[in-house]
Motif scaffolding. Sequence first.
Motif, mmCIF file in Angstrom:
data_model
loop_
_atom_site.group_PDB
_atom_site.id
_atom_site.type_symbol
_atom_site.label_atom_id
_atom_site.label_comp_id
_atom_site.label_asym_id
_atom_site.label_seq_id
_atom_site.Cartn_x
_atom_site.Cartn_y
_atom_site.Cartn_z
ATOM 1 N N GLY A 58 0.642 -1.414 0.005
ATOM 2 C CA GLY A 58 0.012 -0.002 -0.134
ATOM 3 C C GLY A 58 0.891 1.176 0.050
ATOM 4 N N THR A 59 0.516 2.066 0.986
ATOM 5 C CA THR A 59 1.220 3.445 0.878
ATOM 6 C C THR A 59 2.705 3.361 1.483
ATOM 7 N N SER A 104 6.988 -0.575 7.045
ATOM 8 C CA SER A 104 5.494 -0.945 7.408
ATOM 9 C C SER A 104 5.367 0.038 8.867
ATOM 10 N N GLN A 105 4.127 0.839 8.546
ATOM 11 C CA GLN A 105 3.968 1.813 9.643
ATOM 12 C C GLN A 105 3.394 1.182 10.938
ATOM 13 N N SER A 106 2.537 0.080 10.792
ATOM 14 C CA SER A 106 2.349 -0.803 11.945
ATOM 15 C C SER A 106 3.059 -1.645 12.298
ATOM 16 N N THR A 109 1.844 -5.903 9.436
ATOM 17 C CA THR A 109 1.276 -6.351 8.318
ATOM 18 C C THR A 109 1.947 -7.772 7.725
ATOM 19 N N VAL A 155 -7.324 5.225 9.312
ATOM 20 C CA VAL A 155 -6.932 4.182 8.827
ATOM 21 C C VAL A 155 -6.072 4.607 7.347
ATOM 22 N N ALA A 156 -6.473 5.543 6.844
ATOM 23 C CA ALA A 156 -5.575 5.983 5.801
ATOM 24 C C ALA A 156 -4.162 6.585 6.222
ATOM 25 N N SER A 157 -3.097 5.988 5.679
ATOM 26 C CA SER A 157 -1.848 6.448 6.391
ATOM 27 C C SER A 157 -1.391 7.891 5.544
ATOM 28 N N LYS A 242 -5.241 7.539 -1.874
ATOM 29 C CA LYS A 242 -6.194 8.241 -0.562
ATOM 30 C C LYS A 242 -7.538 8.482 -1.296
ATOM 31 N N GLU A 245 -9.511 5.456 -1.274
ATOM 32 C CA GLU A 245 -9.994 4.601 0.294
ATOM 33 C C GLU A 245 -10.627 5.592 0.707
HETATM 34 C C1 F6R Z 1 -3.102 3.334 2.868
HETATM 35 C C2 F6R Z 1 -2.894 2.535 3.955
HETATM 36 C C3 F6R Z 1 -2.512 0.985 3.369
HETATM 37 C C4 F6R Z 1 -1.080 0.587 4.233
HETATM 38 C C5 F6R Z 1 -0.927 -0.730 4.071
HETATM 39 C C6 F6R Z 1 0.697 -1.194 4.757
HETATM 40 O O1 F6R Z 1 -3.799 4.433 3.206
HETATM 41 O O2 F6R Z 1 -2.777 2.691 5.074
HETATM 42 O O3 F6R Z 1 -2.035 1.054 2.408
HETATM 43 O O4 F6R Z 1 -0.115 1.753 3.931
HETATM 44 O O5 F6R Z 1 -1.676 -1.617 4.580
HETATM 45 O O6 F6R Z 1 0.456 -0.886 6.196
HETATM 46 P P1 F6R Z 1 1.668 -0.802 7.033
HETATM 47 O O7 F6R Z 1 2.633 0.282 6.651
HETATM 48 O O8 F6R Z 1 1.357 -0.801 8.535
HETATM 49 O O9 F6R Z 1 2.459 -2.090 6.902
#
Ligand code: F6R
Length: 368
Positions: A58-59, A104-106, A109, A155-157, A242, A245
């Motif tokens: 994704g992002t 990965s933000q979270s 994933t 939810v949207a990054s 964006k 979504e």
């Molecule tokens: C888009 C969005 C998703 C995440 C993707 C990866 O706004 O939030 O596309 O970017 O699911 O998530 P992470 O970065 O947490 O691995």
Amino acid sequence: EKQGYDWFMRKEIFEQPKAVADTLLGRLNERGELVLDELHIRPEELRRINKIIIVACGTAFYAGMVAKYAIEHWVRVACEVELASEFRYRDPIVDANTLVVAVSQSGETADTLMALRHAREQGSRVIAICNTNGATIPRESDAVIYTHAGPEIGVASTKGFTTQLVACYLLGLYLAQVRGMKYGDEIAAVLGELERMPQLIQGMLDKAPEVYELADRLKETQSMLFLGRHVGYPAALEGALKLKELAYIHAEGFAAGELKHGPIALVNEGIPIFVVVPPAGRDQLRDKVIANISEVRARGARTIVLAEERDEEAREHAAAFWALPHVSTLLQPLVAIIPLQLFACEMATRMGHDVDQPRNLAKSVTVE
Ligand code: F6R
């Protein structure tokens, strides 16, 4: 706490100057060299690397696409970027001299986690770029560069993306430094520019009303296109994502150079097309994009042009013009994405959608 904002996402968009500043904090020593203390991979090992593969979804994948342009230019090591879900299942070539970067933000994933496990099984070193302390992806990596965006609730990054970009730039510059790059002066200049980014991002946020005004005019639209070249291409893809979504509008990003190879057939009277124009430079990149704008304009598109303030020619081709500050090409996505995030958020709000929890989406996708 939304602190006076209607949505977490809007709050997080406006937090980006601080998120970017925090991600840059403490990375330079008194000699102006980059220090990445958390990166526990020995410099000798980083010098041995002959290929870099960025995996993400994704992002985060779009941040990785930007990183590829920067890393190959600064480090002169081949860098691929791949969707984690594809990488894992195609028997990729990875070995002890491959550096895998999992963005990965979270940090949870599943696809990205599986990709990094696969890479480690082949003996490659893995660096995580992550926003969540102690999450599974950084725990299972050899090293981690944390983005310091703070918790991302929407939810949207948004701030997740811009801080991932910063971490990717830092990694690229650090690898260049460790490997004794040939662009020494350029790297010092880029570091200086990164330091000014929070201020430039703030400048973009201050112009939010212009963006909101356009959202009002486009709220009946069914389909929008986003074009860019070079790092403007992943910025276009992210702008389109964006909008899909949040506003559930058909939106597609394209490499501007691909227009004639198909997408131009989609251009009809009045279709909004967002175009990210690179700063003027030696490589004629900008001129090519200007030519693309006039092509779609000639076919009736309503062009929303994101270009440098002083770019009069770009302005002439614009139905709406969003001015960008002067920054180097590689860093431009950091400022260009801001109005695109604001636009998607505003479109969704005006259509009455839940901006923080878009339908069918989860903040972290922990199943493959
Ligand atoms: C888009 C969005 C998703 C995440 C993707 C990866 O706004 O939030 O596309 O970017 O699911 O998530 P992470 O970065 O947490 O691995």
